[in-house]
Motif scaffolding. Structure first.
Motif, PDB file in Angstrom:
ATOM      1  N   MET A 136       0.710  -1.213   0.004  1.00 11.05           N
ATOM      2  CA  MET A 136      -0.096   0.204  -0.062  1.00 11.05           C
ATOM      3  C   MET A 136       0.875   1.106   0.047  1.00 11.05           C
ATOM      4  SD  MET A 136      -2.791   1.227   2.810  1.00 11.05           S
ATOM      5  CE  MET A 136      -4.162  -0.269   2.621  1.00 11.05           C
ATOM      6  N   THR A 137       0.535   2.115  -0.976  1.00  9.34           N
ATOM      7  CA  THR A 137       1.332   3.562  -0.882  1.00  9.34           C
ATOM      8  C   THR A 137       0.287   4.664  -1.013  1.00  9.34           C
ATOM      9  OG1 THR A 137       1.554   3.508  -3.402  1.00  9.34           O
ATOM     10  CG2 THR A 137       3.303   2.757  -2.178  1.00  9.34           C
ATOM     11  N   THR A 138       0.539   5.789  -0.384  1.00  8.82           N
ATOM     12  CA  THR A 138      -0.357   6.849  -0.488  1.00  8.82           C
ATOM     13  C   THR A 138       0.478   8.100  -0.959  1.00  8.82           C
ATOM     14  OG1 THR A 138      -1.784   5.845   1.377  1.00  8.82           O
ATOM     15  CG2 THR A 138      -1.756   8.230   0.960  1.00  8.82           C
ATOM     16  N   HIS A 139      -0.326   8.686  -2.087  1.00  6.75           N
ATOM     17  CA  HIS A 139       0.354   9.963  -2.697  1.00  6.75           C
ATOM     18  C   HIS A 139      -0.286  11.215  -2.348  1.00  6.75           C
ATOM     19  CE1 HIS A 139       2.886   6.682  -4.489  1.00  6.75           C
ATOM     20  NE2 HIS A 139       1.898   6.021  -4.780  1.00  6.75           N
ATOM     21  N   LYS A 140       0.228  12.220  -2.087  1.00 14.57           N
ATOM     22  CA  LYS A 140      -0.398  13.676  -1.940  1.00 14.57           C
ATOM     23  C   LYS A 140      -0.624  13.982  -3.547  1.00 14.57           C
ATOM     24  CE  LYS A 140       0.271  18.082   0.468  1.00 14.57           C
ATOM     25  NZ  LYS A 140      -0.643  18.612  -0.657  1.00 14.57           N
ATOM     26  N   VAL A 141      -1.936  14.027  -3.843  1.00 15.96           N
ATOM     27  CA  VAL A 141      -2.207  14.447  -5.260  1.00 15.96           C
ATOM     28  C   VAL A 141      -3.096  15.679  -5.084  1.00 15.96           C
ATOM     29  CG1 VAL A 141      -1.917  12.203  -6.320  1.00 15.96           C
ATOM     30  CG2 VAL A 141      -4.195  13.044  -5.337  1.00 15.96           C
ATOM     31  N   ARG A 142      -2.856  16.587  -6.395  1.00 12.03           N
ATOM     32  CA  ARG A 142      -3.707  17.688  -6.788  1.00 12.03           C
ATOM     33  C   ARG A 142      -5.158  17.133  -7.286  1.00 12.03           C
ATOM     34  NH1 ARG A 142      -0.931  19.830 -10.844  1.00 12.03           N
ATOM     35  NH2 ARG A 142       0.674  20.471  -9.340  1.00 12.03           N
ATOM     36  N   ALA A 143      -6.395  17.460  -6.666  1.00  5.20           N
ATOM     37  CA  ALA A 143      -7.531  16.745  -7.082  1.00  5.20           C
ATOM     38  C   ALA A 143      -8.532  17.687  -7.050  1.00  5.20           C
ATOM     39  CB  ALA A 143      -7.857  15.394  -6.162  1.00  5.20           C
ATOM     40  N   THR A 144      -9.387  17.735  -7.757  1.00  2.00           N
ATOM     41  CA  THR A 144     -10.462  18.803  -7.991  1.00  2.00           C
ATOM     42  C   THR A 144     -11.791  18.216  -8.614  1.00  2.00           C
ATOM     43  OG1 THR A 144     -11.053  21.122  -8.611  1.00  2.00           O
ATOM     44  CG2 THR A 144      -9.624  19.844 -10.037  1.00  2.00           C
ATOM     45  N   ASP A 145     -12.921  18.816  -8.508  1.00  2.75           N
ATOM     46  CA  ASP A 145     -13.935  18.672  -9.516  1.00  2.75           C
ATOM     47  C   ASP A 145     -14.258  19.663 -10.446  1.00  2.75           C
ATOM     48  OD1 ASP A 145     -14.954  20.424  -7.831  1.00  2.75           O
ATOM     49  OD2 ASP A 145     -16.679  19.393  -7.116  1.00  2.75           O
ATOM     50  N   ASP A 146     -13.502  20.693 -10.493  1.00  3.34           N
ATOM     51  CA  ASP A 146     -13.534  21.854 -11.406  1.00  3.34           C
ATOM     52  C   ASP A 146     -12.105  21.970 -12.091  1.00  3.34           C
ATOM     53  OD1 ASP A 146     -14.053  24.066 -12.844  1.00  3.34           O
ATOM     54  OD2 ASP A 146     -14.625  25.243 -10.885  1.00  3.34           O
ATOM     55  N   ALA A 147     -12.230  21.513 -13.267  1.00  2.61           N
ATOM     56  CA  ALA A 147     -11.052  21.517 -14.476  1.00  2.61           C
ATOM     57  C   ALA A 147     -10.714  22.989 -14.709  1.00  2.61           C
ATOM     58  CB  ALA A 147     -11.412  20.884 -15.553  1.00  2.61           C
ATOM     59  N   ARG A 148     -11.515  23.835 -14.344  1.00  6.63           N
ATOM     60  CA  ARG A 148     -11.042  25.439 -14.617  1.00  6.63           C
ATOM     61  C   ARG A 148     -10.035  25.601 -13.866  1.00  6.63           C
ATOM     62  NH1 ARG A 148     -17.126  27.639 -14.319  1.00  6.63           N
ATOM     63  NH2 ARG A 148     -16.959  26.495 -12.450  1.00  6.63           N
ATOM     64  N   THR A 149      -9.970  25.119 -12.702  1.00  2.60           N
ATOM     65  CA  THR A 149      -9.045  25.722 -11.681  1.00  2.60           C
ATOM     66  C   THR A 149      -7.517  25.079 -12.090  1.00  2.60           C
ATOM     67  OG1 THR A 149      -9.351  23.502 -10.297  1.00  2.60           O
ATOM     68  CG2 THR A 149     -10.751  25.647  -9.711  1.00  2.60           C
ATOM     69  N   LEU A 150      -7.658  24.115 -12.981  1.00  4.28           N
ATOM     70  CA  LEU A 150      -6.314  23.612 -13.353  1.00  4.28           C
ATOM     71  C   LEU A 150      -5.634  24.342 -14.857  1.00  4.28           C
ATOM     72  CD1 LEU A 150      -7.283  19.808 -12.982  1.00  4.28           C
ATOM     73  CD2 LEU A 150      -5.951  21.158 -11.464  1.00  4.28           C
ATOM     74  N   GLY A 151      -6.438  24.680 -15.637  1.00  5.12           N
ATOM     75  CA  GLY A 151      -5.965  25.356 -16.822  1.00  5.12           C
ATOM     76  C   GLY A 151      -5.372  24.458 -17.773  1.00  5.12           C
ATOM     77  N   PRO A 152      -5.092  24.816 -19.212  1.00  2.00           N
ATOM     78  CA  PRO A 152      -4.589  23.938 -20.129  1.00  2.00           C
ATOM     79  C   PRO A 152      -3.485  23.072 -19.845  1.00  2.00           C
ATOM     80  CG  PRO A 152      -4.972  26.215 -21.097  1.00  2.00           C
ATOM     81  CD  PRO A 152      -5.000  26.127 -19.351  1.00  2.00           C
ATOM     82  N   GLN A 153      -3.533  21.896 -20.331  1.00  3.48           N
ATOM     83  CA  GLN A 153      -2.431  20.654 -19.961  1.00  3.48           C
ATOM     84  C   GLN A 153      -1.873  20.243 -21.327  1.00  3.48           C
ATOM     85  OE1 GLN A 153      -2.663  19.160 -16.797  1.00  3.48           O
ATOM     86  NE2 GLN A 153      -3.678  21.095 -16.396  1.00  3.48           N
ATOM     87  N   ASP A 154      -0.602  19.450 -21.005  1.00  2.00           N
ATOM     88  CA  ASP A 154      -0.300  19.056 -22.349  1.00  2.00           C
ATOM     89  C   ASP A 154      -0.776  17.808 -22.666  1.00  2.00           C
ATOM     90  OD1 ASP A 154       2.459  20.672 -22.265  1.00  2.00           O
ATOM     91  OD2 ASP A 154       2.768  20.170 -20.462  1.00  2.00           O
ATOM     92  N   TYR A 155      -1.374  16.949 -21.480  1.00  2.00           N
ATOM     93  CA  TYR A 155      -2.072  15.617 -21.779  1.00  2.00           C
ATOM     94  C   TYR A 155      -3.380  15.668 -20.889  1.00  2.00           C
ATOM     95  CZ  TYR A 155       2.175  14.115 -24.409  1.00  2.00           C
ATOM     96  OH  TYR A 155       3.191  13.983 -25.495  1.00  2.00           O
ATOM     97  N   VAL A 156      -4.269  15.316 -21.754  1.00  2.00           N
ATOM     98  CA  VAL A 156      -5.607  15.268 -20.661  1.00  2.00           C
ATOM     99  C   VAL A 156      -6.006  13.584 -21.099  1.00  2.00           C
ATOM    100  CG1 VAL A 156      -7.985  15.653 -20.477  1.00  2.00           C
ATOM    101  CG2 VAL A 156      -6.260  17.454 -20.809  1.00  2.00           C
ATOM    102  N   ILE A 157      -5.822  12.839 -20.097  1.00  2.00           N
ATOM    103  CA  ILE A 157      -6.059  11.681 -20.139  1.00  2.00           C
ATOM    104  C   ILE A 157      -7.746  11.151 -19.616  1.00  2.00           C
ATOM    105  CG2 ILE A 157      -5.487   9.190 -19.479  1.00  2.00           C
ATOM    106  CD1 ILE A 157      -2.682  10.359 -19.271  1.00  2.00           C
ATOM    107  N   LEU A 158      -8.594  10.748 -20.655  1.00  2.00           N
ATOM    108  CA  LEU A 158      -9.858  10.631 -20.154  1.00  2.00           C
ATOM    109  C   LEU A 158     -10.096   8.964 -19.790  1.00  2.00           C
ATOM    110  CD1 LEU A 158     -12.171  12.463 -22.906  1.00  2.00           C
ATOM    111  CD2 LEU A 158     -11.125  13.227 -20.695  1.00  2.00           C
TER     112      LEU A 158
END
Ligand SMILES: NC(=O)C1=CN([C@@H]2O[C@H](COP(=O)(O)OP(=O)(O)OC[C@H]3O[C@@H](n4cnc5c(N)ncnc54)[C@H](OP(=O)(O)O)[C@@H]3O)[C@@H](O)[C@H]2O)C=CC1
Ligand SMILES: CC(C)(CO)C(=O)C(=O)O
Length: 323
Positions: A51-73
């Motif tokens: 088991m490993t745990t990672h701190k991640v940037r997570a949101t339900d509002d993509a507008r807060t993230l801005g344009p990305q190089d890759y968006v993986i659906l």
């Protein structure tokens, strides 16, 4: 390289955890209790008993993230058309959209060449909302092989497999495909860039088209439905119809139907994702996995009596499950 995984449930969460573990600049879009857990406790991955745990940037509002190089659906196929507007803030002029969704992809006929070039598929992209909203030029195809589940909010349990085959609709070994492949490889995943990704799409689809609805209709696990003479014959008939369609579209199958069914049986007492969705009361990926192949049958003037029969049954089963 900025990577956003939109719909970071089982598969997206697995990929996100692997990327986060090697320090990649990865953001996750999720929702509900799963998002709350990601934000408060981090993303936990259980893999090979560790088991490993990672701190991640997570949101339900993509507008807060801005344009990305890759968006993986990594959404369920039926969820994507309804959230195109939520995804577009992640897309700049050079963003690549990676479609990690099972079934016939909406961009299937983009840069395929020949008489079907540019054909749209109503079963997976009703109203052309993805084609018009994303634009097919930014798509990089992906066939997802790992099995994983959200075992509790914020926690992904990896079951097996680590391959995400990538491929351009044109078959080129593009820089964008190679760069993403390198990033996923650095995260410990297999990410080959395939010149003929559509061949792999069909080999995977062969199983999903037949095993998934048969399992949802019968509640049988893969080992049983692939070896019971009656259901094996139904799966086989559906797969042969699909093979005729795919070969008319230029696909080369590297294995035959019986080997594919034997491979399904070897997975063991596994409930397909469609059966899991039915039991959990969630929508099933019927149109992407089955309806799309029936649509391709009509497009290529190929009779699909077995596929149509199972499609009618599973569509009605879905309606009965809701009411
Ligand atoms: N799981 C597996 O083992 C495999 C899956 N696949 C394929 O991969 C794709 C993804 O499957 P899987 O990972 O299992 O699916 P999941 O349902 O686990 O993941 C999708 C996630 O997206 C979330 N979501 C849906 N809509 C939104 C939204 N508007 N905003 C934010 N989050 C949203 C869902 O939330 P919520 O739960 O609230 O709906 C869910 O957490 C499917 O096409 C599937 O067939 C392929 C191989 C194996
Ligand atoms: C059945 C299986 C394992 C392969 O066809 C699958 O991909 C699913 O459960 O959706």
């Amino acid at each position: 390289m900025k990577i956003c995984i939109f719909g970071a449930g089982a598969i997206g969460g697995y990929m996100g955890a692997k990327l986060a573990a090697v320090g990649a600049d990865v953001s996750l879009v999720a929702r509900g209790p799963h998002l709350a857990a990601l934000q408060s406790k981090g993303l936990t991955l259980i893999e090979d008993g560790h088991m490993t745990t990672h701190k991640v940037r997570a949101t339900d509002d993509a507008r807060t993230l801005g344009p990305q190089d890759y968006v993986i659906l990594t959404l369920k196929a039926h969820s994507v058309p309804g959230v195109v507007d939520q995804i577009t803030p992640l897309l700049g002029p050079d963003s690549t959209l990676v479609s990690g969704v099972n079934g016939v992809p909406w961009w299937y006929f983009h840069r395929i060449g020949g008489v079907y070039e540019g054909t749209r598929l109503a079963s997976v992209d009703p109203g052309d909302v993805q084609w018009n909203g994303f634009g097919p030029d930014r798509v990089l195809g992906c066939v997802v092989y790992p099995a994983a589940e959200v075992s509790e909010p914020g926690t992904i349990t990896h079951v097996e497999g680590n391959r995400f085959s990538l491929g351009e609709p044109s078959g080129e070994k593009s820089a964008r495909a190679l760069h993403l492949s390198a990033a996923l490889t650095a995260a410990g995943l297999k990410a080959p860039v395939r010149p003929r990704l559509r061949d792999e799409i069909w080999v995977k689809l062969w199983g999903n088209l037949s095993f998934n609805p048969i399992s949802a209709l019968t509640h049988a696990t893969l080992d049983v439905l692939c070896t019971d003479p009656g259901t094996r014959a139904v799966a086989r008939a559906m797969m042969i119809e699909a093979q005729v369609i795919a070969e008319k579209l230029g696909v080369i199958f590297p294995i035959d139907v019986d080997r594919r069914i034997d491979g399904g049986a070897a997975v063991g007492a596994h409930r397909t994702s469609m059966l899991q969705d039915l039991i959990a009361g969630r929508p099933m990926e019927i149109e992407a996995l089955v309806g799309s192949v029936a649509e391709l049958g009509r497009l290529t003037h190929t009779p699909t009596p077995s596929i149509d029969t199972v499609l009618a049954l599973i569509r009605l089963r879905a309606l009965s499950a809701i009411s």
